[in-house]
Design a protein around this motif. Structure first.
Motif, PDB file in Angstrom:
ATOM      1  N   LEU A  40      38.338 -17.647 -46.159  1.00 37.29           N
ATOM      2  CA  LEU A  40      38.878 -18.813 -45.190  1.00 37.29           C
ATOM      3  C   LEU A  40      39.143 -18.021 -44.152  1.00 37.29           C
ATOM      4  N   PRO A  41      38.495 -18.173 -42.499  1.00 37.13           N
ATOM      5  CA  PRO A  41      39.810 -17.149 -41.405  1.00 37.13           C
ATOM      6  C   PRO A  41      40.625 -16.902 -41.229  1.00 37.13           C
ATOM      7  N   PRO A  42      41.387 -16.301 -40.688  1.00 38.54           N
ATOM      8  CA  PRO A  42      42.644 -16.234 -40.374  1.00 38.54           C
ATOM      9  C   PRO A  42      43.096 -17.832 -39.758  1.00 38.54           C
ATOM     10  N   HIS A  43      44.939 -18.466 -39.789  1.00 33.40           N
ATOM     11  CA  HIS A  43      44.620 -19.418 -39.266  1.00 33.40           C
ATOM     12  C   HIS A  43      43.775 -20.761 -39.134  1.00 33.40           C
ATOM     13  N   THR A  44      42.987 -21.081 -40.703  1.00 38.84           N
ATOM     14  CA  THR A  44      42.216 -22.011 -40.324  1.00 38.84           C
ATOM     15  C   THR A  44      42.788 -22.667 -41.567  1.00 38.84           C
ATOM     16  N   LEU A  45      42.305 -24.202 -41.004  1.00 39.36           N
ATOM     17  CA  LEU A  45      42.700 -25.014 -41.985  1.00 39.36           C
ATOM     18  C   LEU A  45      41.674 -24.990 -43.230  1.00 39.36           C
ATOM     19  N   ALA A  46      41.061 -25.334 -44.331  1.00 41.99           N
ATOM     20  CA  ALA A  46      40.133 -25.550 -45.310  1.00 41.99           C
ATOM     21  C   ALA A  46      39.841 -26.836 -44.994  1.00 41.99           C
ATOM     22  N   ALA A  47      40.626 -27.777 -45.170  1.00 46.24           N
ATOM     23  CA  ALA A  47      39.631 -29.394 -45.314  1.00 46.24           C
ATOM     24  C   ALA A  47      40.773 -30.413 -44.949  1.00 46.24           C
ATOM     25  N   PRO A  48      39.821 -31.545 -44.531  1.00 38.47           N
ATOM     26  CA  PRO A  48      41.535 -33.562 -44.302  1.00 38.47           C
ATOM     27  C   PRO A  48      42.063 -33.067 -45.650  1.00 38.47           C
ATOM     28  N   LEU A  49      43.719 -34.111 -45.128  1.00 38.09           N
ATOM     29  CA  LEU A  49      44.314 -34.230 -46.855  1.00 38.09           C
ATOM     30  C   LEU A  49      42.778 -34.759 -47.425  1.00 38.09           C
ATOM     31  N   THR A  92      45.704 -30.214 -49.832  1.00 34.64           N
ATOM     32  CA  THR A  92      44.571 -29.360 -48.418  1.00 34.64           C
ATOM     33  C   THR A  92      45.277 -28.004 -49.217  1.00 34.64           C
ATOM     34  N   PHE A  93      44.799 -27.317 -47.910  1.00 35.74           N
ATOM     35  CA  PHE A  93      45.225 -25.968 -47.791  1.00 35.74           C
ATOM     36  C   PHE A  93      44.848 -25.567 -47.428  1.00 35.74           C
ATOM     37  N   TRP A  94      45.011 -24.301 -46.715  1.00 35.68           N
ATOM     38  CA  TRP A  94      45.063 -23.314 -45.327  1.00 35.68           C
ATOM     39  C   TRP A  94      45.229 -21.718 -44.782  1.00 35.68           C
ATOM     40  N   ASN A  95      44.397 -21.270 -44.647  1.00 36.33           N
ATOM     41  CA  ASN A  95      45.273 -20.170 -44.438  1.00 36.33           C
ATOM     42  C   ASN A  95      46.126 -19.753 -43.525  1.00 36.33           C
ATOM     43  N   ALA A  96      47.128 -19.232 -43.156  1.00 34.08           N
ATOM     44  CA  ALA A  96      47.943 -18.974 -42.427  1.00 34.08           C
ATOM     45  C   ALA A  96      48.692 -17.769 -42.017  1.00 34.08           C
ATOM     46  N   SER A  97      48.205 -16.229 -42.704  1.00 34.36           N
ATOM     47  CA  SER A  97      48.529 -15.915 -41.785  1.00 34.36           C
ATOM     48  C   SER A  97      47.262 -14.544 -41.077  1.00 34.36           C
ATOM     49  N   SER A 151      43.737 -37.025 -40.670  1.00 30.62           N
ATOM     50  CA  SER A 151      44.630 -36.321 -41.434  1.00 30.62           C
ATOM     51  C   SER A 151      44.535 -34.767 -40.685  1.00 30.62           C
ATOM     52  N   VAL A 152      43.291 -34.452 -39.687  1.00 31.42           N
ATOM     53  CA  VAL A 152      43.116 -33.036 -40.070  1.00 31.42           C
ATOM     54  C   VAL A 152      43.735 -32.210 -38.657  1.00 31.42           C
ATOM     55  N   PRO A 153      43.798 -33.527 -37.500  1.00 30.31           N
ATOM     56  CA  PRO A 153      44.716 -33.227 -35.354  1.00 30.31           C
ATOM     57  C   PRO A 153      46.413 -32.517 -35.910  1.00 30.31           C
ATOM     58  N   LYS A 154      46.547 -33.455 -36.635  1.00 30.23           N
ATOM     59  CA  LYS A 154      47.988 -33.344 -37.290  1.00 30.23           C
ATOM     60  C   LYS A 154      48.400 -31.998 -38.141  1.00 30.23           C
ATOM     61  N   LEU A 155      47.260 -31.978 -39.314  1.00 28.09           N
ATOM     62  CA  LEU A 155      47.644 -31.079 -39.833  1.00 28.09           C
ATOM     63  C   LEU A 155      47.570 -29.727 -38.932  1.00 28.09           C
ATOM     64  N   CYS A 156      46.510 -29.328 -38.158  1.00 25.39           N
ATOM     65  CA  CYS A 156      46.531 -28.562 -37.509  1.00 25.39           C
ATOM     66  C   CYS A 156      47.347 -27.461 -36.143  1.00 25.39           C
ATOM     67  N   GLU A 157      48.414 -28.980 -35.481  1.00 20.91           N
ATOM     68  CA  GLU A 157      49.144 -29.258 -34.480  1.00 20.91           C
ATOM     69  C   GLU A 157      50.552 -29.228 -35.262  1.00 20.91           C
ATOM     70  N   GLU A 158      50.945 -29.819 -36.242  1.00 26.56           N
ATOM     71  CA  GLU A 158      51.206 -28.971 -37.129  1.00 26.56           C
ATOM     72  C   GLU A 158      51.964 -27.222 -37.730  1.00 26.56           C
ATOM     73  N   HIS A 159      50.913 -26.808 -37.942  1.00 27.62           N
ATOM     74  CA  HIS A 159      50.667 -25.019 -38.375  1.00 27.62           C
ATOM     75  C   HIS A 159      50.172 -24.129 -37.859  1.00 27.62           C
ATOM     76  N   GLY A 160      49.957 -24.560 -36.782  1.00 24.92           N
ATOM     77  CA  GLY A 160      49.216 -24.080 -35.929  1.00 24.92           C
ATOM     78  C   GLY A 160      47.517 -23.490 -36.514  1.00 24.92           C
ATOM     79  N   LEU A 161      46.565 -24.183 -36.816  1.00 21.57           N
ATOM     80  CA  LEU A 161      45.892 -24.140 -37.613  1.00 21.57           C
ATOM     81  C   LEU A 161      44.460 -24.932 -36.798  1.00 21.57           C
ATOM     82  N   GLN A 162      43.683 -23.664 -36.984  1.00 23.98           N
ATOM     83  CA  GLN A 162      42.214 -24.228 -36.465  1.00 23.98           C
ATOM     84  C   GLN A 162      41.070 -25.153 -37.500  1.00 23.98           C
ATOM     85  N   ILE A 163      40.173 -25.565 -37.083  1.00 27.34           N
ATOM     86  CA  ILE A 163      39.480 -25.748 -38.274  1.00 27.34           C
ATOM     87  C   ILE A 163      37.876 -25.639 -37.910  1.00 27.34           C
TER      88      ILE A 163
END
Length: 163
Positions: A40-49, A92-97, A151-163
């Motif tokens: 998973l690349p940096p600053h990316t959400l892996a999947a919806p809730l 869900t999970f993401w790469n915040a780094s 859940s995707v748009p909210k998660l991306c906005e709250e945590h500064g992520l892309q998908i």
């Protein structure tokens, strides 16, 4: 008795930005466990809730760090550590780094490992594409998997992520 896996059992697919490579098929062992390597690349959400009704996932981080949201809790898993994402828990999970994430997903029982190959034909799902959405929902139902695509748009906005 399980049979040996054949090359056609293995896959290496992209689910949007989430890479999925089957390393150990459930047919390769009597325990019915599968291992999938994910990237998973940096600053990316892996999947919806989402939640699984039939399996547990154990994530072992090889490189980078994984941020996990399960229920109301958020935690970070650094390289050389593991976490459990249990069945029936929305997560869900993401790469915040700033670095790529690479981890092994141990899936028990392992049937769910086959989901990634199937879903790669329709993911990421455009909710406006009724045919793709229906196929996505059919695959999810067959695997006892629920996903909250909204859940995707909210998660991306709250945590500064892309998908």
């Amino acid at each position: 008795m399980s049979s040996q896996t054949t090359p056609s059992d293995k896959y290496d697919v992209d689910l949007g930005e989430l890479g999925a490579k089957l390393e150990i098929a459930r047919t390769e062992n009597e325990a019915d466990v599968a291992i999938v390597e994910h990237t998973l690349p940096p600053h990316t959400l892996a999947a919806p809730l989402h939640r699984h009704s039939r399996e547990d996932e154990i994530s072992y981080v090889l490189e980078g760090e994984m941020t996990v949201l399960a229920g109301d809790e958020i935690w970070t898993v650094p390289a050389d550590e593991a976490t459990v994402k249990g069945r029936n828990v929305w997560h869900t999970f993401w790469n915040a780094s700033d670095e790529p994430l690479r981890f092994l997903e141990i899936i028990a029982p392992g049937e769910f490992s086959e989901f990634f190959m199937e879903i790669s034909q329709v993911y990421p799902v455009d909710p406006a594409d009724e045919e793709a959405l229906a196929r996505f929902e059919e695959i999810c139902e067959r695997y006892g998997f629920e996903a909250d695509l909204e859940s995707v748009p909210k998660l991306c906005e709250e945590h500064g992520l892309q998908i």
